[in-house]
Motif scaffolding. Structure first.
Motif, mmCIF file in Angstrom:
data_model
loop_
_atom_site.group_PDB
_atom_site.id
_atom_site.type_symbol
_atom_site.label_atom_id
_atom_site.label_comp_id
_atom_site.label_asym_id
_atom_site.label_seq_id
_atom_site.Cartn_x
_atom_site.Cartn_y
_atom_site.Cartn_z
ATOM 1 N N UNK A 27 0.829 -1.214 0.000
ATOM 2 C CA UNK A 27 0.000 0.000 0.000
ATOM 3 C C UNK A 27 0.859 1.258 0.000
ATOM 4 N N UNK A 28 2.114 1.158 -0.437
ATOM 5 C CA UNK A 28 3.033 2.290 -0.362
ATOM 6 C C UNK A 28 3.542 2.680 -1.749
ATOM 7 N N UNK A 29 2.653 2.740 -2.723
ATOM 8 C CA UNK A 29 3.041 3.220 -4.040
ATOM 9 C C UNK A 29 3.054 4.745 -4.069
ATOM 10 N N UNK A 30 2.097 5.362 -3.412
ATOM 11 C CA UNK A 30 2.096 6.816 -3.223
ATOM 12 C C UNK A 30 1.836 7.076 -1.744
ATOM 13 N N UNK A 52 -1.154 9.100 4.672
ATOM 14 C CA UNK A 52 -1.945 8.546 3.572
ATOM 15 C C UNK A 52 -1.049 7.648 2.740
ATOM 16 N N UNK A 53 -1.497 6.418 2.528
ATOM 17 C CA UNK A 53 -0.766 5.444 1.711
ATOM 18 C C UNK A 53 -1.713 4.909 0.647
ATOM 19 N N UNK A 54 -1.306 5.066 -0.613
ATOM 20 C CA UNK A 54 -2.117 4.622 -1.743
ATOM 21 C C UNK A 54 -1.423 3.422 -2.384
ATOM 22 N N UNK A 55 -2.146 2.314 -2.476
ATOM 23 C CA UNK A 55 -1.615 1.114 -3.108
ATOM 24 C C UNK A 55 -2.334 0.812 -4.402
ATOM 25 N N UNK A 56 -2.122 -0.387 -4.917
ATOM 26 C CA UNK A 56 -2.760 -0.793 -6.160
ATOM 27 C C UNK A 56 -4.191 -1.247 -5.950
ATOM 28 N N UNK A 57 -4.590 -1.486 -4.700
ATOM 29 C CA UNK A 57 -5.923 -2.013 -4.420
ATOM 30 C C UNK A 57 -6.726 -1.150 -3.457
ATOM 31 N N UNK A 58 -6.187 -0.015 -3.017
ATOM 32 C CA UNK A 58 -6.930 0.829 -2.100
ATOM 33 C C UNK A 58 -6.027 1.818 -1.392
ATOM 34 N N UNK A 59 -6.587 2.474 -0.384
ATOM 35 C CA UNK A 59 -5.851 3.472 0.385
ATOM 36 C C UNK A 59 -5.849 3.069 1.849
ATOM 37 N N UNK A 60 -4.814 3.521 2.549
ATOM 38 C CA UNK A 60 -4.681 3.291 3.983
ATOM 39 C C UNK A 60 -4.448 4.643 4.648
ATOM 40 N N UNK A 61 -5.258 4.969 5.644
ATOM 41 C CA UNK A 61 -5.194 6.268 6.311
ATOM 42 C C UNK A 61 -4.870 6.045 7.783
ATOM 43 N N UNK A 63 -11.145 7.067 -9.763
ATOM 44 C CA UNK A 63 -10.908 6.465 -11.078
ATOM 45 C C UNK A 63 -9.443 6.545 -11.478
ATOM 46 N N UNK A 64 -8.783 7.616 -11.085
ATOM 47 C CA UNK A 64 -7.383 7.807 -11.438
ATOM 48 C C UNK A 64 -6.508 6.711 -10.847
ATOM 49 N N UNK A 65 -6.567 6.537 -9.540
ATOM 50 C CA UNK A 65 -5.714 5.547 -8.876
ATOM 51 C C UNK A 65 -6.227 4.134 -9.088
ATOM 52 N N UNK A 66 -7.514 3.964 -9.282
ATOM 53 C CA UNK A 66 -8.048 2.617 -9.501
ATOM 54 C C UNK A 66 -7.566 2.051 -10.835
ATOM 55 N N UNK A 67 -7.598 2.872 -11.889
ATOM 56 C CA UNK A 67 -7.085 2.415 -13.190
ATOM 57 C C UNK A 67 -5.587 2.174 -13.128
ATOM 58 N N UNK A 68 -4.869 3.074 -12.478
ATOM 59 C CA UNK A 68 -3.420 2.912 -12.364
ATOM 60 C C UNK A 68 -3.068 1.617 -11.642
#
Length: 341
Positions: free
Chosen positions: A74-77, A101-110, A171-176
């Motif tokens: 969950x640490x791509x962004x 805030x941690x954005x991964x390929x399958x969701x976000x972690x706050x 949609x932006x991060x979900x497609x990515x």
């Protein structure tokens, strides 16, 4: 709440948090177990082959573990900021906390951690995850978070990633994440084929598959970077502070591993052209192709034996056997020269 004397919303206590993501912990445990097993059998290998074998095993396990770990990471962004912000709904009281805030390929972690943790007679330590698989699962998770009454900073960041948010981050991060994950799974398949081919006398194809492993990892980075940069960044304000997001450890680890795979693949391809014998020696393979030879042993059984091509005997001329009529003619008329006619 008015019936209870205008008290503020009830917040459940912080849920227990494992120090490391359980999925990453399982992946790391599996590959570390495999590494320990290979190290245990290492003393049974003699000479320089031991070092070569250890280098191949460690490198291969490292690449495979990285591909799987970053796919579930969950640490791509990531982004973190210290802010003085409101804590509860309908309350003017504010807290000092670190918001992550941690954005991964399958969701976000706050994450929300108070500084200090004990404030307003409560323990401020939250770690909430919101996934976006196919369907409306993210919207449902956000609705449950509203019903649960999570702190304002957590709900504010989670709302920015909802499908109806004007920021368009969902949609932006979900497609990515979708396309990057597909590329990583293909890269993992190429890694499996690499191990199979390098254990067989087809080293050049193993180098090609290792090169493909690195290429697909770089394609995952390309899809993730391109898709996340299609829309302008959305400001994430927490009080007077602004949370800024940048590429995280998973992104840079994938980049380093992809470049390593490409470099090793090119080295194998060049070594196959320039020094094929040394390359075979590095992978503990014979420099000569074996030839199958059959020899009789006890019990009149035939068992296969292998002998190098250089040790094969020279071809010998074997005279053709005479026909039965010629042999019979020579026995009855040994001095007759025309008996064969």
């Amino acid at each position: 709440m008015a019936a209870l004397g205008h008290t503020f919303p009830f917040y459940a206590g912080p849920k227990p948090i494992f120090p490391v993501d359980t999925t990453l912990a399982v992946i790391i445990t599996i590959f570390l177990t495999a590494l320990v097993i290979f190290i245990i059998i290492l003393p049974g290998i003699r000479g320089k082959t031991r070092l070569f074998w250890l280098f191949r095993v460690v490198t291969s396990l490292f690449v495979g573990a990285v591909i799987l770990a970053v796919n579930f990471s969950s640490e791509w962004s990531v982004g973190q900021v210290s802010a003085n912000t409101t804590y509860k709904a309908f309350s003017p009281e504010r807290i000092s906390a670190r918001v992550g805030l941690q954005v991964g390929l399958r969701g976000v972690n706050i994450t929300l951690i108070g500084t200090p943790v004990q404030q307003l007679n409560e323990t401020i330590d939250y770690n909430e995850e919101f996934n976006w698989p196919l369907g409306g699962a993210y919207t449902e998770a956000y609705a449950k978070a509203l019903e649960k009454g999570l702190p304002d900073p957590v709900l504010y960041l989670a709302e920015k990633f909802t499908p109806r948010s004007p920021c368009g981050l969902h949609n932006q991060y979900r497609l990515a994440g979708h396309y990057a994950s597909v590329m990583l799974w293909v890269s993992f398949l190429c890694w499996l084929l690499t191990n199979v081919m390098l254990s067989m006398p087809v080293l050049v194809y193993g180098g090609h598959m290792l090169l493909a492993t690195g290429i697909f990892q770089l394609l995952a980075l390309l899809f993730f970077s391109t898709t996340t940069s299609l829309t302008p960044p959305c400001p994430l304000r927490l009080g007077t502070a602004v949370l800024r997001v940048h590429h995280g450890p998973a992104f840079w680890t994938t980049l380093a591993t992809g470049l390593l795979c490409m470099l090793l693949g090119l080295i194998l391809a060049v070594a196959h052209k320039m020094q094929p014998q040394r390359l075979k020696a590095f992978f503990n393979q014979s420099a000569e192709d074996p030839v199958l030879e059959w020899s009789p042993e006890e019990g009149e059984l035939l068992t296969p034996r292998y002998r190098a091509v250089t040790d094969s005997p020279e071809p010998q001329d074997i005279p053709l056997s005479e026909t039965p009529s010629e042999a019979c003619c020579k026995e009855e008329h040994p001095k007759d020269s025309d008996c064969a006619l």
